[in-house]
Design a protein around this motif. Structure first.
Motif, PDB file in Angstrom:
ATOM      1  N   UNK A  19     -26.584 -12.214   9.820  1.00  0.00           N
ATOM      2  CA  UNK A  19     -25.207 -11.771  10.039  1.00  0.00           C
ATOM      3  C   UNK A  19     -24.299 -12.501   9.068  1.00  0.00           C
ATOM      4  N   UNK A  20     -23.285 -11.789   8.582  1.00  0.00           N
ATOM      5  CA  UNK A  20     -22.331 -12.440   7.694  1.00  0.00           C
ATOM      6  C   UNK A  20     -20.943 -11.860   7.912  1.00  0.00           C
ATOM      7  N   UNK A  21     -19.950 -12.633   7.522  1.00  0.00           N
ATOM      8  CA  UNK A  21     -18.562 -12.199   7.530  1.00  0.00           C
ATOM      9  C   UNK A  21     -18.079 -12.222   6.091  1.00  0.00           C
ATOM     10  N   UNK A  22     -17.280 -11.225   5.726  1.00  0.00           N
ATOM     11  CA  UNK A  22     -16.749 -11.129   4.365  1.00  0.00           C
ATOM     12  C   UNK A  22     -15.241 -11.343   4.431  1.00  0.00           C
ATOM     13  N   UNK A  23     -14.758 -12.243   3.588  1.00  0.00           N
ATOM     14  CA  UNK A  23     -13.340 -12.599   3.558  1.00  0.00           C
ATOM     15  C   UNK A  23     -12.742 -12.311   2.197  1.00  0.00           C
ATOM     16  N   UNK A  24     -11.428 -12.084   2.181  1.00  0.00           N
ATOM     17  CA  UNK A  24     -10.674 -12.008   0.944  1.00  0.00           C
ATOM     18  C   UNK A  24      -9.588 -13.080   1.008  1.00  0.00           C
ATOM     19  N   UNK A  25      -9.353 -13.739  -0.111  1.00  0.00           N
ATOM     20  CA  UNK A  25      -8.301 -14.750  -0.211  1.00  0.00           C
ATOM     21  C   UNK A  25      -7.447 -14.412  -1.426  1.00  0.00           C
ATOM     22  N   UNK A  26      -6.145 -14.309  -1.219  1.00  0.00           N
ATOM     23  CA  UNK A  26      -5.236 -14.041  -2.329  1.00  0.00           C
ATOM     24  C   UNK A  26      -5.062 -15.322  -3.140  1.00  0.00           C
ATOM     25  N   UNK A  27      -5.228 -15.224  -4.454  1.00  0.00           N
ATOM     26  CA  UNK A  27      -5.055 -16.384  -5.328  1.00  0.00           C
ATOM     27  C   UNK A  27      -3.948 -16.136  -6.349  1.00  0.00           C
ATOM     28  N   UNK A  28      -3.171 -15.089  -6.144  1.00  0.00           N
ATOM     29  CA  UNK A  28      -2.125 -14.722  -7.089  1.00  0.00           C
ATOM     30  C   UNK A  28      -0.750 -15.030  -6.517  1.00  0.00           C
ATOM     31  N   UNK A  29       0.240 -14.893  -7.345  1.00  0.00           N
ATOM     32  CA  UNK A  29       1.618 -15.013  -6.885  1.00  0.00           C
ATOM     33  C   UNK A  29       2.203 -13.662  -6.549  1.00  0.00           C
ATOM     34  N   UNK A  30       1.396 -12.591  -6.699  1.00  0.00           N
ATOM     35  CA  UNK A  30       1.900 -11.231  -6.518  1.00  0.00           C
ATOM     36  C   UNK A  30       1.541 -10.613  -5.172  1.00  0.00           C
ATOM     37  N   UNK A  31       0.585 -11.178  -4.480  1.00  0.00           N
ATOM     38  CA  UNK A  31       0.166 -10.637  -3.189  1.00  0.00           C
ATOM     39  C   UNK A  31      -0.929  -9.592  -3.313  1.00  0.00           C
ATOM     40  N   UNK A  32      -1.620  -9.380  -2.206  1.00  0.00           N
ATOM     41  CA  UNK A  32      -2.710  -8.402  -2.120  1.00  0.00           C
ATOM     42  C   UNK A  32      -2.530  -7.634  -0.824  1.00  0.00           C
ATOM     43  N   UNK A  33      -2.594  -6.307  -0.883  1.00  0.00           N
ATOM     44  CA  UNK A  33      -2.446  -5.498   0.325  1.00  0.00           C
ATOM     45  C   UNK A  33      -3.800  -5.043   0.836  1.00  0.00           C
ATOM     46  N   UNK A  34      -3.937  -5.068   2.154  1.00  0.00           N
ATOM     47  CA  UNK A  34      -5.129  -4.587   2.837  1.00  0.00           C
ATOM     48  C   UNK A  34      -4.704  -3.419   3.724  1.00  0.00           C
ATOM     49  N   UNK A  35      -5.335  -2.268   3.531  1.00  0.00           N
ATOM     50  CA  UNK A  35      -5.056  -1.065   4.343  1.00  0.00           C
ATOM     51  C   UNK A  35      -3.586  -0.662   4.334  1.00  0.00           C
ATOM     52  N   UNK A  36      -2.896  -0.921   3.255  1.00  0.00           N
ATOM     53  CA  UNK A  36      -1.479  -0.556   3.072  1.00  0.00           C
ATOM     54  C   UNK A  36      -0.547  -1.164   4.113  1.00  0.00           C
ATOM     55  N   UNK A  37      -1.028  -2.091   4.929  1.00  0.00           N
ATOM     56  CA  UNK A  37      -0.157  -2.667   5.957  1.00  0.00           C
ATOM     57  C   UNK A  37      -0.075  -4.187   5.884  1.00  0.00           C
ATOM     58  N   UNK A  38      -1.191  -4.848   5.674  1.00  0.00           N
ATOM     59  CA  UNK A  38      -1.231  -6.312   5.673  1.00  0.00           C
ATOM     60  C   UNK A  38      -1.059  -6.812   4.243  1.00  0.00           C
ATOM     61  N   UNK A  39      -0.028  -7.635   4.005  1.00  0.00           N
ATOM     62  CA  UNK A  39       0.155  -8.212   2.676  1.00  0.00           C
ATOM     63  C   UNK A  39      -0.183  -9.692   2.731  1.00  0.00           C
ATOM     64  N   UNK A  40      -1.209 -10.052   1.974  1.00  0.00           N
ATOM     65  CA  UNK A  40      -1.592 -11.454   1.884  1.00  0.00           C
ATOM     66  C   UNK A  40      -0.771 -12.123   0.797  1.00  0.00           C
ATOM     67  N   UNK A  41      -0.341 -13.329   1.051  1.00  0.00           N
ATOM     68  CA  UNK A  41       0.359 -14.127   0.052  1.00  0.00           C
ATOM     69  C   UNK A  41      -0.600 -15.197  -0.466  1.00  0.00           C
ATOM     70  N   UNK A  42      -0.226 -15.856  -1.525  1.00  0.00           N
ATOM     71  CA  UNK A  42      -1.086 -16.844  -2.171  1.00  0.00           C
ATOM     72  C   UNK A  42      -1.635 -17.842  -1.156  1.00  0.00           C
ATOM     73  N   UNK A  43      -2.964 -17.984  -1.147  1.00  0.00           N
ATOM     74  CA  UNK A  43      -3.636 -18.915  -0.246  1.00  0.00           C
ATOM     75  C   UNK A  43      -4.020 -18.336   1.100  1.00  0.00           C
TER      76      UNK A  43
END
Length: 65
Positions: A19-43
């Motif tokens: 079993x495993x879990x897959x994660x994403x971590x934003x490393x930018x200053x611009x942000x990353x969107x997941x499913x057009x709703x969740x915006x991750x900020x740096x870190x």
């Protein structure tokens, strides 16, 4: 704008390595969107699920091209 190193995607294996879990971590200053709703900020990190859509650029700009 996409950064040179915009995000990290990594796996964590649980217990018996079947079993495993897959994660994403934003490393930018611009942000990353997941499913057009969740915006991750740096870190920020988020657990990914099957079918999640990752957007590195503003979808409104892409659709306007």
């Amino acid at each position: 704008m996409i950064s040179n190193r915009h995000a990290k995607i990594y796996c964590l294996f649980l217990g018996n390595n079947h079993n495993m879990e897959v994660y994403i971590e934003d490393t930018s200053g611009n942000g990353t969107k997941i499913n057009s709703t969740v915006k991750l900020r740096k870190g920020e990190k988020r657990l990914l699920h099957s079918g999640d859509a990752i957007c590195l650029v503003n979808p409104q700009i892409v659709n306007g091209l």
